[in-house]
Write an enzyme that holds these catalytic residues in place. Structure first.
Site, short mmCIF file in Angstrom:
data_model
loop_
_atom_site.label_atom_id
_atom_site.label_comp_id
_atom_site.label_asym_id
_atom_site.label_seq_id
_atom_site.Cartn_x
_atom_site.Cartn_y
_atom_site.Cartn_z
N VAL A 11 0.79 -1.31 -0.04
CA VAL A 11 -0.02 -0.06 -0.29
C VAL A 11 0.60 1.30 -0.17
O VAL A 11 0.58 2.47 -0.45
CB VAL A 11 -0.73 -0.17 1.01
N PHE A 175 -8.28 1.00 -1.74
CA PHE A 175 -9.12 -0.05 -2.22
C PHE A 175 -8.99 -0.05 -2.92
O PHE A 175 -9.02 -0.20 -4.75
CB PHE A 175 -10.41 0.28 -2.57
N PHE A 279 -16.47 -11.08 -8.89
CA PHE A 279 -16.43 -11.99 -7.46
C PHE A 279 -17.20 -12.76 -6.83
O PHE A 279 -17.91 -13.77 -5.55
CB PHE A 279 -16.57 -11.18 -6.20
N CYS A 290 -5.09 -9.84 2.21
CA CYS A 290 -6.83 -8.85 2.90
C CYS A 290 -7.84 -9.75 2.93
O CYS A 290 -8.28 -9.62 4.05
CB CYS A 290 -7.27 -7.66 1.35
#
Length: 475
Positions: A11, A175, A279, A290
């Site tokens: 990140v 995100f 998904f 995550c």
């Protein structure tokens, strides 16, 4: 703007490089000297498409620097992004030691107003802990030592003590999808900002709006809310996506029993706009940095407040079992003693376009087959080095089994002399193999497809014994 990124992991690197690409001056801090040396020498510690190019051009432009100097990092940025790891504890809760260590360093060295941004994925209430930690450091700085206190007795009481610098903690969850993180950061579908309602919080909000203004030129993407709601939003998003995956995996296992094709079912339900297609792919379970830890952490938070998230606990249980489904299909065909059998395995990373092996289903498959006596020749376009490291840890109790695990430079090299091919990760390079060459290279034309890459009817016509997830077995 001057920005500090604390943590040069996945990140932190993406955030720092992309913000520098907008013209900001970004200081990336890490306590790992080896990682900083690698970055300063032109290397990148993770694989993420496009990231290396973004880093290189901003380092060359002088907008992106890497260092272990904590004091300099705090002095540099009016915005301090905390982007360190939050690994799961043994009880499933998020380990905040690195987040709070970053907060202590900020409090120890700050001299002017700072916007402190929680970018790491953290449980609800973490901003309060970060605030308390910084305040504790500021208070410690304000308390004089015994000697200093005695010396101050001669100072007139009319001279006030210096005021502590102010700050505000903002929740700004990421995100980013691994494998598409640069694109996700530069073209976000939403920017969530959790801010305090006091004057300092509103000052922080104005600063964050200025920072993210380039992303809102086409339309407003910013969602402003209170801090706890922003923290909750990140966990809720990942929990929902994980739920969809486990739901489809359970349906896929039932489809195998009743003779339905889960891919046709996916198309049938995905065409409903209330459901959508994202998904809904059946496979070998979710992994990565995550979903596994965030589902556990959210369930842990619920238990701490006297509530049981029964759906999420089922999601985690289904995912745990799903990682064994492909192994069980191999056992169903060959039995549990796999001595003398050699399997080619395509795909090691938990998903394509990354070298991330955290909770990767391939680890479960490889470990189970090696312990059953099999030999494995594996291929992955980028994850081999990381796979060697984590698999050595996984098999530390039986290190001799690692001799039965080899790695191939090309997919077709892995299948030479294999009794069967196992597909675990859906890299594009695996989508259209030369079927004639594949059959000729293998001892038997058998494929266990954990990602449903191929059409069962076409496999049957080509003479392959094809075992997929929720699509039936075709010989």
């Amino acid at each position: 703007m001057n920005i500090t990124i604390i943590g040069t992991g996945y990140v932190g690197l993406v955030t720092g490089a992309c913000l520098a690409d907008l013209g900001n001056h970004v200081f990336c801090l890490d306590v790992d000297q080896a990682k900083i040396d690698l970055l300063n020498n032109g290397g990148v510690p993770i694989y993420e498409p496009g990231l290396k190019d973004v880093i290189e051009r901003n380092v060359e432009a002088g907008r992106l620097t890497f260092s272990t100097d904590i004091a300099a990092s705090v002095a540099h940025g009016s915005i301090q992004f905390i982007a360190v790891g939050t690994p799961p504890d043994e009880d499933g809760s998020a380990d905040l030691q690195y987040v709070l260590a970053a907060a202590r360093n900020i409090g120890r060295h700050m001299t002017d107003f700072k916007v402190v941004v929680d970018k790491s994925t953290v449980p609800v209430g973490t901003a309060d802990k970060v605030t308390a930690t910084i305040n504790a450091e500021l208070a410690r700085r304000a308390v004089p030592s015994v000697i200093a206190s005695e010396a101050r007795q001669s100072i007139p009481e009319s001279i006030p003590a210096p005021a502590s610098p102010a700050f505000s903690v903002v929740s700004n969850p990421e995100f980013l999808k691994e494998g598409a993180a640069v694109e996700d950061f530069t073209r976000p579908d939403r920017i969530v900002l959790g801010v305090a309602s006091d004057a300092q919080g509103q000052q922080a909000l104005a600063t964050m709006r200025q920072l993210y203004a380039p992303f809102n030129r086409n339309h407003e993407r910013t969602r402003v809310m209170d801090v706890k709601s922003a923290e909750f939003t990140k966990y809720a998003a990942n929990a929902m996506l994980a739920t969809r995956i486990s739901f489809m995996n359970e349906l896929a296992n039932l489809a195998d029993q009743v003779g339905a094709d889960i891919e046709l079912v996916r198309q049938g339900i995905g065409s409903d706009p209330r459901i959508g297609y994202s998904f809904l792919y059946a496979g070998t379970g979710y992994g990565g940095s995550c979903f596994p830890k965030d589902v556990q952490a959210l369930a842990r938070t619920a238990r701490e407040h006297g509530q049981t998230l029964r759906v999420l606990e089922a999601v985690e249980a289904v995912n745990h079992d799903q990682k064994q489904v492909l192994v069980n299909k191999v056992f169903a065909k060959y039995g549990r003693n796999l001595s003398g059998k050699t399997f080619a395995l395509w795909g090691l990373a938990f998903k394509p376009n990354t070298d991330d092996m955290r909770d990767a289903p391939s680890r479960e498959v490889i470990g189970a087959l090696l312990r059953a006596g099999a030999s494995i020749v594996a291929h992955d376009p980028v994850a081999e080095e990381e796979a060697r490291r984590v698999l050595a840890l996984d098999l530390a109790d039986v290190p001799d089994l690692l001799a039965n695990l080899q790695f191939a430079d090309k997919p077709m090299e892995a299948v030479q002399g294999a009794d069967a091919l196992i597909i675990v990760t859906e890299w594009k390079a695996y989508r259209s193999p030369n079927w004639a060459a594949l059959k000729a290279a293998m001892i038997a034309p058998v494929i266990f497809d954990g990602r449903n890459l191929y059409e069962p009817q076409a496999m049957q016509e080509s003479g392959m014994h094809y075992v997929a997830i929720g699509r039936g077995n075709y010989a």
